[in-house]
Design a protein around this motif. Structure first.
Motif, PDB file in Angstrom:
ATOM      1  N   MET A  19      -9.335  -4.755   1.057  1.00 17.04           N
ATOM      2  CA  MET A  19      -9.076  -3.520   0.622  1.00 17.04           C
ATOM      3  C   MET A  19      -8.994  -2.518   1.510  1.00 17.04           C
ATOM      4  SD  MET A  19      -8.241  -4.469  -2.520  1.00 17.04           S
ATOM      5  CE  MET A  19      -7.707  -3.051  -3.347  1.00 17.04           C
ATOM      6  N   GLU A  20      -9.861  -2.554   2.508  1.00 23.93           N
ATOM      7  CA  GLU A  20      -9.877  -1.725   3.575  1.00 23.93           C
ATOM      8  C   GLU A  20      -8.583  -1.636   4.453  1.00 23.93           C
ATOM      9  OE1 GLU A  20     -14.676  -1.416   4.453  1.00 23.93           O
ATOM     10  OE2 GLU A  20     -13.233  -1.845   6.130  1.00 23.93           O
ATOM     11  N   ILE A  21      -8.373  -3.077   4.953  1.00 21.79           N
ATOM     12  CA  ILE A  21      -7.248  -2.983   5.439  1.00 21.79           C
ATOM     13  C   ILE A  21      -5.992  -2.947   4.950  1.00 21.79           C
ATOM     14  CG2 ILE A  21      -5.887  -4.877   6.614  1.00 21.79           C
ATOM     15  CD1 ILE A  21      -8.173  -6.249   7.241  1.00 21.79           C
ATOM     16  N   GLU A  22      -5.800  -3.068   3.603  1.00 22.09           N
ATOM     17  CA  GLU A  22      -4.497  -2.732   2.689  1.00 22.09           C
ATOM     18  C   GLU A  22      -4.858  -2.058   1.408  1.00 22.09           C
ATOM     19  OE1 GLU A  22      -1.494  -1.883   2.834  1.00 22.09           O
ATOM     20  OE2 GLU A  22      -1.163  -3.524   4.292  1.00 22.09           O
ATOM     21  N   PRO A  23      -5.181  -0.895   1.504  1.00 25.49           N
ATOM     22  CA  PRO A  23      -5.707  -0.166   0.265  1.00 25.49           C
ATOM     23  C   PRO A  23      -4.798  -0.264  -1.107  1.00 25.49           C
ATOM     24  CG  PRO A  23      -5.858   1.404   2.195  1.00 25.49           C
ATOM     25  CD  PRO A  23      -4.911  -0.007   2.615  1.00 25.49           C
ATOM     26  N   ASN A  24      -3.584  -0.685  -0.768  1.00 21.69           N
ATOM     27  CA  ASN A  24      -2.646  -0.862  -2.078  1.00 21.69           C
ATOM     28  C   ASN A  24      -2.690  -2.130  -2.566  1.00 21.69           C
ATOM     29  OD1 ASN A  24      -1.640   2.096  -1.972  1.00 21.69           O
ATOM     30  ND2 ASN A  24      -0.235   1.571  -0.403  1.00 21.69           N
ATOM     31  N   LEU A  25      -3.561  -3.025  -2.095  1.00 23.81           N
ATOM     32  CA  LEU A  25      -3.390  -4.345  -2.501  1.00 23.81           C
ATOM     33  C   LEU A  25      -4.089  -4.448  -4.169  1.00 23.81           C
ATOM     34  CD1 LEU A  25      -2.708  -6.871  -0.989  1.00 23.81           C
ATOM     35  CD2 LEU A  25      -5.193  -6.996  -0.665  1.00 23.81           C
ATOM     36  N   ASN A  26      -3.131  -5.477  -4.850  1.00 27.18           N
ATOM     37  CA  ASN A  26      -3.559  -5.473  -6.056  1.00 27.18           C
ATOM     38  C   ASN A  26      -5.487  -5.858  -6.242  1.00 27.18           C
ATOM     39  OD1 ASN A  26      -4.384  -6.682  -8.828  1.00 27.18           O
ATOM     40  ND2 ASN A  26      -2.327  -8.019  -8.656  1.00 27.18           N
ATOM     41  N   ALA A  27      -6.072  -5.146  -6.941  1.00 26.82           N
ATOM     42  CA  ALA A  27      -7.525  -4.911  -6.889  1.00 26.82           C
ATOM     43  C   ALA A  27      -7.936  -6.226  -7.603  1.00 26.82           C
ATOM     44  CB  ALA A  27      -8.022  -3.854  -7.720  1.00 26.82           C
ATOM     45  N   GLU A  28      -6.995  -7.251  -8.434  1.00 23.79           N
ATOM     46  CA  GLU A  28      -7.617  -8.268  -8.942  1.00 23.79           C
ATOM     47  C   GLU A  28      -7.752  -9.365  -8.015  1.00 23.79           C
ATOM     48  OE1 GLU A  28      -5.547  -8.808 -12.745  1.00 23.79           O
ATOM     49  OE2 GLU A  28      -6.011  -6.759 -13.225  1.00 23.79           O
ATOM     50  N   VAL A  29      -7.438  -9.195  -6.746  1.00 25.94           N
ATOM     51  CA  VAL A  29      -7.249 -10.495  -5.868  1.00 25.94           C
ATOM     52  C   VAL A  29      -8.289 -11.128  -5.724  1.00 25.94           C
ATOM     53  CG1 VAL A  29      -7.731  -8.750  -3.912  1.00 25.94           C
ATOM     54  CG2 VAL A  29      -6.564 -10.885  -3.490  1.00 25.94           C
ATOM     55  N   LYS A  30      -8.370 -12.843  -5.652  1.00 24.88           N
ATOM     56  CA  LYS A  30      -9.544 -13.525  -5.606  1.00 24.88           C
ATOM     57  C   LYS A  30     -10.064 -13.898  -4.094  1.00 24.88           C
ATOM     58  CE  LYS A  30      -9.724 -14.532  -9.898  1.00 24.88           C
ATOM     59  NZ  LYS A  30     -10.895 -13.578 -10.763  1.00 24.88           N
ATOM     60  N   ARG A  31      -9.075 -14.151  -3.404  1.00 23.76           N
ATOM     61  CA  ARG A  31      -9.558 -14.530  -1.998  1.00 23.76           C
ATOM     62  C   ARG A  31      -8.363 -14.062  -1.157  1.00 23.76           C
ATOM     63  NH1 ARG A  31     -11.037 -20.836  -1.996  1.00 23.76           N
ATOM     64  NH2 ARG A  31      -9.444 -21.020  -3.796  1.00 23.76           N
ATOM     65  N   VAL A  32      -8.812 -13.730   0.209  1.00 25.06           N
ATOM     66  CA  VAL A  32      -7.924 -13.265   1.094  1.00 25.06           C
ATOM     67  C   VAL A  32      -8.145 -13.976   2.625  1.00 25.06           C
ATOM     68  CG1 VAL A  32      -7.039 -11.124   2.480  1.00 25.06           C
ATOM     69  CG2 VAL A  32      -7.785 -11.126   0.266  1.00 25.06           C
ATOM     70  N   LEU A  33      -6.906 -14.499   2.982  1.00 21.31           N
ATOM     71  CA  LEU A  33      -7.128 -15.147   4.381  1.00 21.31           C
ATOM     72  C   LEU A  33      -6.378 -14.470   5.281  1.00 21.31           C
ATOM     73  CD1 LEU A  33      -8.089 -18.008   5.547  1.00 21.31           C
ATOM     74  CD2 LEU A  33      -5.868 -18.766   5.449  1.00 21.31           C
ATOM     75  N   LYS A  34      -6.913 -14.243   6.519  1.00 23.36           N
ATOM     76  CA  LYS A  34      -6.374 -13.384   7.729  1.00 23.36           C
ATOM     77  C   LYS A  34      -5.660 -14.243   8.371  1.00 23.36           C
ATOM     78  CE  LYS A  34      -7.306  -9.166  10.242  1.00 23.36           C
ATOM     79  NZ  LYS A  34      -6.851  -9.635  11.520  1.00 23.36           N
ATOM     80  N   VAL A  35      -4.420 -13.901   8.748  1.00 20.51           N
ATOM     81  CA  VAL A  35      -3.556 -14.836   9.772  1.00 20.51           C
ATOM     82  C   VAL A  35      -2.760 -13.740  10.535  1.00 20.51           C
ATOM     83  CG1 VAL A  35      -3.108 -16.524   7.745  1.00 20.51           C
ATOM     84  CG2 VAL A  35      -1.566 -14.594   8.216  1.00 20.51           C
ATOM     85  N   PRO A  36      -2.688 -14.371  11.895  1.00 19.54           N
ATOM     86  CA  PRO A  36      -1.962 -13.521  12.988  1.00 19.54           C
ATOM     87  C   PRO A  36      -0.407 -13.413  12.710  1.00 19.54           C
ATOM     88  CG  PRO A  36      -2.354 -15.699  13.720  1.00 19.54           C
ATOM     89  CD  PRO A  36      -2.766 -15.707  12.360  1.00 19.54           C
ATOM     90  N   ASP A  37       0.089 -13.194  11.446  1.00 20.71           N
ATOM     91  CA  ASP A  37       1.673 -12.670  11.406  1.00 20.71           C
ATOM     92  C   ASP A  37       1.706 -11.261  11.994  1.00 20.71           C
ATOM     93  OD1 ASP A  37       1.988 -14.846   9.597  1.00 20.71           O
ATOM     94  OD2 ASP A  37       1.871 -13.854   7.716  1.00 20.71           O
ATOM     95  N   ALA A  38       2.999 -10.968  12.166  1.00 17.33           N
ATOM     96  CA  ALA A  38       3.239  -9.671  12.835  1.00 17.33           C
ATOM     97  C   ALA A  38       4.523  -9.429  12.355  1.00 17.33           C
ATOM     98  CB  ALA A  38       3.237  -9.780  14.195  1.00 17.33           C
TER      99      ALA A  38
END
Lengths: 551, 436
Positions: free
Chosen positions: A124-143
């Motif tokens: 949520m810090e990285i993407e404050p507009n994200l849906n707050a009900e998100v269950k899990r988040v995986l960070k990947v090197p997309d650009a």
């Protein structure tokens, strides 16, 4: 009729074609590129601009995933100014299949894609507009990658290495002699001139239009056009690429790009006759907005700037052994081997992401055919603009507003120094939305194969912002004529073409502020200018103006 | 206090209404958020430029009757053509009180030159804009010089000259283009790197510059009889500026409209506002009406952004809030609404029917005609509710006309604004009679 000779002819000015042109010229091979419209005007300029980490393919297609991550690392170096290293997230929402997350992690590990699960509060810090009900988040090197800039930089480098580029020039027929392709006949639509180009090898890099090129050579090469539609949001609502963590489906990604965000993508098969006029249906728009809404709530309340669609060149028949299952992979076809036609190859399939690799494989084949022994260097040598930073000293531009310096450097990388100099009038803004100066317009016209206002938009973002060209198109037209790039006779024509081009993307999303803006544009261009009264025929380019009124 | 009339919107429609109300002795207020369509206009007032088949109307005053008969839902049919003409005369007189002269080519349209060198029919233009019979004004071998100002990109003299030359009327004329620099004169913003219309109008407004400007124009024009310049020749002192330019250059000088902001539009805006204030009207700028209370068939109170609690009361309310661009109408993904009162709006449900396939297709986009439906007195209905008898709609918020394809925007704005004032006056009179 104009005639000339070269060694290699490349058909198609998308990422692949311009990539091949660059690879050939870096290997010292004389070459010519022919494009029927403008650089990046086809599928290249009609995608979401994601610089894949490969994670999207990691579960189902490990080969594509590995290609993606390898090219991802290369492009972040050699195309630095076309890439924004945003990073990306895969987010699992409450009703998503919760086994997909583990499959994704495993797939990424197997493909060598650096990924890690991050705590929800960090997400949520990285993407404050994200849906707050998100269950899990995986960070990947997309650009993200700007495909217009990419094709332009490849072209610029090729030309600086001696290549010739002919845009707005369409292939009419192939010149063949006893089972050997000897060259092409084409028509220059701006100069209204027939051209014959002779060469030792012809590369068909025309993407989905490549089927027609093959037909001209008497070869059947069936492709399946697959349409992908996207919606552009008028604000950059996210800073990192946001993917839905589930089996790929419509509306499962939001990609930030420059000043906007994009919701992608739908997938629909369309008939080959429809590839020149891709339209977006209202239900596609609903699917995309709903998909976007799930990832970032309220995104559909934000102004929708426009929609657009591109056509993926999926290959149905690759000759003999390969089947449909790898049809999104790279397909390089040597027509000597497949059809007994010498001097001709078709490169298709693939993705924007792997354009450089496609170009490398194609150029390797060409070199083999021509008996040239030169190695590929496109993975090492940076594109013009992406060289090592030389302009970090802000003092150089202290008289120019930082916003202008920033925008110009963002678009042209280190080549910005060629624009940000000279007379102060060169810093005057023509396009306030995207901070495009008169100097940048002049530079693009002189150096970047810009023939009209629509081309100019692809090189500079002029007219891509909130006003969609209402204020800047007329101003830019003036600069066009002053530089001698076009004659005043076609002023009205060029403006009309530009406004009609803009309208195609605005028309399907005509509500809210987009409708307000369209009303304003119409007041100016019809109410104030009366442009629509001037031109009877608006098809094709370069046609004269017909004055039809009685006074 | 309770006003006789509150007018929502400060464009041509709202201000014409306000001035008429004030002159009729009514207490009235105009509430305006800021800029209006005038700031983006040519500054000429269209009455009727095109027939439904897109052919040009030459004598609008004469055809207005038959036009209104054929289109009973058109605002012109509701006001009646006589009122429309009366309103335009009224507008002319009131503007001339403020030293802004509007001219017509008798009862005929004239053709004004656009920034791309096309010709558009219009009915009233400022004196500085070509407003004569175009067939007689330009003889064979006439010489015209279109002159721009260096650094000003919102007008292009080359584009204007080349396209103008293509008209049959001008084929035997010599049309040249040129530019002069004004950046060394008084009032120029020296550090400006992009010039806008308002920057140059300030240079013209300075009396001490006029001789020099005229001298430079004259030199650039050479032997030409006519000079065309972008319409930036003064805002505050326009009348003097224009007269002096004609005198000093000893040539016929005409202004040609530019990209926004429109200086001719701003001249009208200023003149109307100061006329309205001068007559005792209350001009509330920088605020906007955000809602209203309707009880039975009456608006009882309206609320502004800055006065959300107590609101304002009036015997009559005129809604002259403009079209979509001005916020008078709002389009959402599947519906269109009038946001202040929730009035009944005419539009098709299918989004596809809101627009044409091509941007420049004729007739113009349907959404331009969407708006509030009213009865013949300009009274609207609340959505699924009663007719609101003390609310009158005027200008671009109205349904039933297409300002651009008809070339009728100015006439409808002034005509319905004026007519709304007459209706409000009538209601005030009736109320007073009732009280006596």
């Amino acid at each position: 009729m104009k005639k000339f000779e070269t060694r290699v002819i490349v058909i198609g000015g998308g990422a692949t074609g311009t990539g091949i042109l660059r690879d050939l010229s870096l290997r010292g091979i004389r070459c010519v590129l022919v494009e029927k419209d403008d650089l990046a005007s086809g599928t290249t300029g009609r995608n979401h601009g994601l610089l894949h980490s490969g994670a999207r393919y990691a579960v189902k297609d490990i080969i594509s995933a590995k290609e993606c991550i390898a090219e991802n690392m290369i492009l972040k170096k050699i195309a630095r100014h076309c890439v924004e290293n945003t990073g990306g997230l895969f987010v699992e929402l409450p009703n998503d299949d919760n086994t997909y997350f583990e499959k994704l992690v495993t797939g990424c590990r197997d493909a060598g894609i650096d990924c890690n699960e991050i705590p929800l509060n960090r997400a949520m810090e990285i993407e404050p507009n994200l849906n707050a009900e998100v269950k899990r988040v995986l960070k990947v090197p997309d650009a993200t990658i700007d495909p217009f800039r990419l094709a332009s930089a490849n072209t610029l480098d090729s030309m600086e290495h001696g290549a010739v580029v002919l845009t707005h020039t369409e292939v009419v027929s192939m010149i063949m002699d006893q089972g050997i392709v000897k060259g092409i006949r084409c028509f220059d639509r701006l100069g209204q001139e027939d051209i014959e180009i002779y060469g030792e090898f012809v590369v068909n890099a025309a993407g989905i239009w490549g089927q027609r090129i093959c037909n001209k050579a008497g070869i059947q090469f069936p492709m399946h056009p697959s349409k992908g539609s996207m919606v552009i949001i008028d604000y950059r609502v996210n800073n990192v690429v946001v993917n839905r963590c589930r089996v790929p489906a419509d509306g499962d990604i939001i990609v930030p790009g420059d000043t906007v965000s994009l919701i992608g993508t739908t997938s629909k098969m369309i008939p080959l006759e429809k590839i020149d006029e891709v339209t977006t249906d209202d239900d596609d728009i609903d699917v995309l907005l709903n998909g976007g809404e799930a990832l970032i709530p309220n995104i559909s309340k934000t102004r929708v700037l426009r929609v657009f669609g591109g056509v993926r060149p999926l290959v149905a028949d690759t000759g003999d052994t390969r089947g449909r299952d790898i049809s999104r992979g790279i397909v390089l076809t040597d027509h000597e081997e497949r059809d007994g036609l010498k001097g001709f190859a078709t490169i298709t399939g693939g993705k924007l992401m792997t354009y450089r690799l496609m170009a490398e494989k194609t150029t390797d084949l060409v070199c083999e055919k021509l008996g040239i022994n030169r190695k590929c260097e496109t993975h090492i040598i940076p594109l013009p603009g992406s060289e090592r930073e030389t302009l970090s000293d802000k003092q150089t531009y202290k008289s120019i507003p930082e916003t202008v310096v920033g925008s110009t450097r963002f678009r042209h990388g280190e080549r910005a120094y060629r624009i940000l100099k000279g007379d102060r009038k060169n810093y005057s803004l023509s396009c306030e939305c995207e901070m495009v100066t008169s100097g940048e317009i002049e530079y693009a016209i002189e150096n970047l194969q810009v023939k009209d206002l629509v081309d100019l938009r692809r090189r500079t973002r002029l007219g891509m912002g909130p006003c969609q060209g209402t204020l800047c198109a007329y101003r830019a037209a003036g600069i066009f004529f002053e530089t001698g790039a076009a004659d005043y006779e076609n002023a009205a024509k060029m403006l009309i073409d530009f406004m009609e081009e803009r309208w195609k993307g605005i028309r399907p999303v005509l509500w809210g502020d987009t409708l307000r803006e369209a009303e304003f544009s119409y007041w100016i261009y019809q109410g104030l200018f009366g442009l629509g009264n001037l031109v009877k025929e608006t098809k094709g380019r370069g046609e004269g103006v017909v004055v039809e009124e009685e006074y | 206090m309770k006003y006789d009339c509150i007018i929502i919107g400060g464009g041509i429609s709202g201000l014409t209404c306000g001035i008429k109300c004030a002159k009729e002795g009514m207490s009235c207020a105009v509430i305006t958020a800021g800029m209006s369509a005038l700031h983006f206009s040519s500054g000429s007032i269209d009455l009727l430029g095109y027939y439904p088949d897109n052919t040009i109307v030459h004598t609008p005053a004469d055809v207005l009757n038959s036009f209104a008969v054929n289109k009973p839902d058109h605002p012109y049919a509701k006001c009646g053509p006589d009122i429309v003409m009366e309103a335009l005369n009224f507008l002319r007189e009131e503007l001339s009180e403020q030293e802004l002269e509007l001219c017509s080519n008798g009862n005929n349209n004239h053709f004004h030159v656009t920034p791309v060198g096309t010709l558009k029919p219009t009915f009233l233009s400022q004196k500085s804009v070509f407003n004569e019979n175009i067939n007689q004004a330009f003889k064979k071998n006439t010489t015209i010089s279109i002159i721009n100002f260096k650094g000003y990109r919102d007008f292009n003299s080359d584009i204007a000259a080349v396209n103008l030359k293509k008209h049959r009327l001008f084929t035997d004329c010599t049309i040249t283009s040129n530019s002069i620099d004004l950046q060394d004169l008084q009032g120029a913003v020296k550090e400006a790197i992009e010039l806008r219309s308002i920057d140059i109008s300030r240079i013209f407004d300075k009396d001490e510059n006029l001789h020099e400007i005229a001298e430079r124009l004259k030199r650039a024009a050479g032997d030409s009889e006519f000079i065309g310049v972008p319409a930036v020749a003064g805002l505050e002192n326009h009348k003097t500026v224009y007269e002096q330019l004609v005198d000093l250059t000893e040539k016929i000088v005409y202004e040609i409209p530019t990209l926004p902001p429109s200086i001719p539009g701003m001249r009208i805006d200023r003149a109307l506002k100061s006329r309205f204030s001068g007559l005792g009207g209350v001009l509330i700028t920088g605020d906007r009406i955000i809602g209203g209370t309707i009880v039975n068939d009456q608006v009882t109170r309206v609320y502004t952004k800055h006065h959300q609690q107590e609101g304002m009361t009036a015997r009559n309310v005129v809604l002259a809030s403009g079209s979509f661009f001005s916020g008078g109408m709002v389009a959402e993904i599947g519906n269109i609404k009038e946001p202040i009162f929730g009035l009944l709006v005419d539009y098709p449900k299918q989004r596809e029917e809101w627009r044409s396939q091509l941007f420049f297709q004729k007739p113009a986009h349907p959404f331009l005609s969407f708006g509030v439906r009213t009865d013949e007195n300009l009274n609207p209905n609340v959505q699924n509710g009663p007719l609101v008898k003390n609310l009158f709609c005027a200008g671009a918020v109205l349904a039933g006309y297409n300002p651009i394809s008809e070339g009728s925007g100015g006439g409808v704005a002034a005509g319905t604004g004026y007519y709304a004032a007459l209706q409000a006056k009538k209601r005030c009179d009736d109320i007073r009679k009732g009280n006596e």
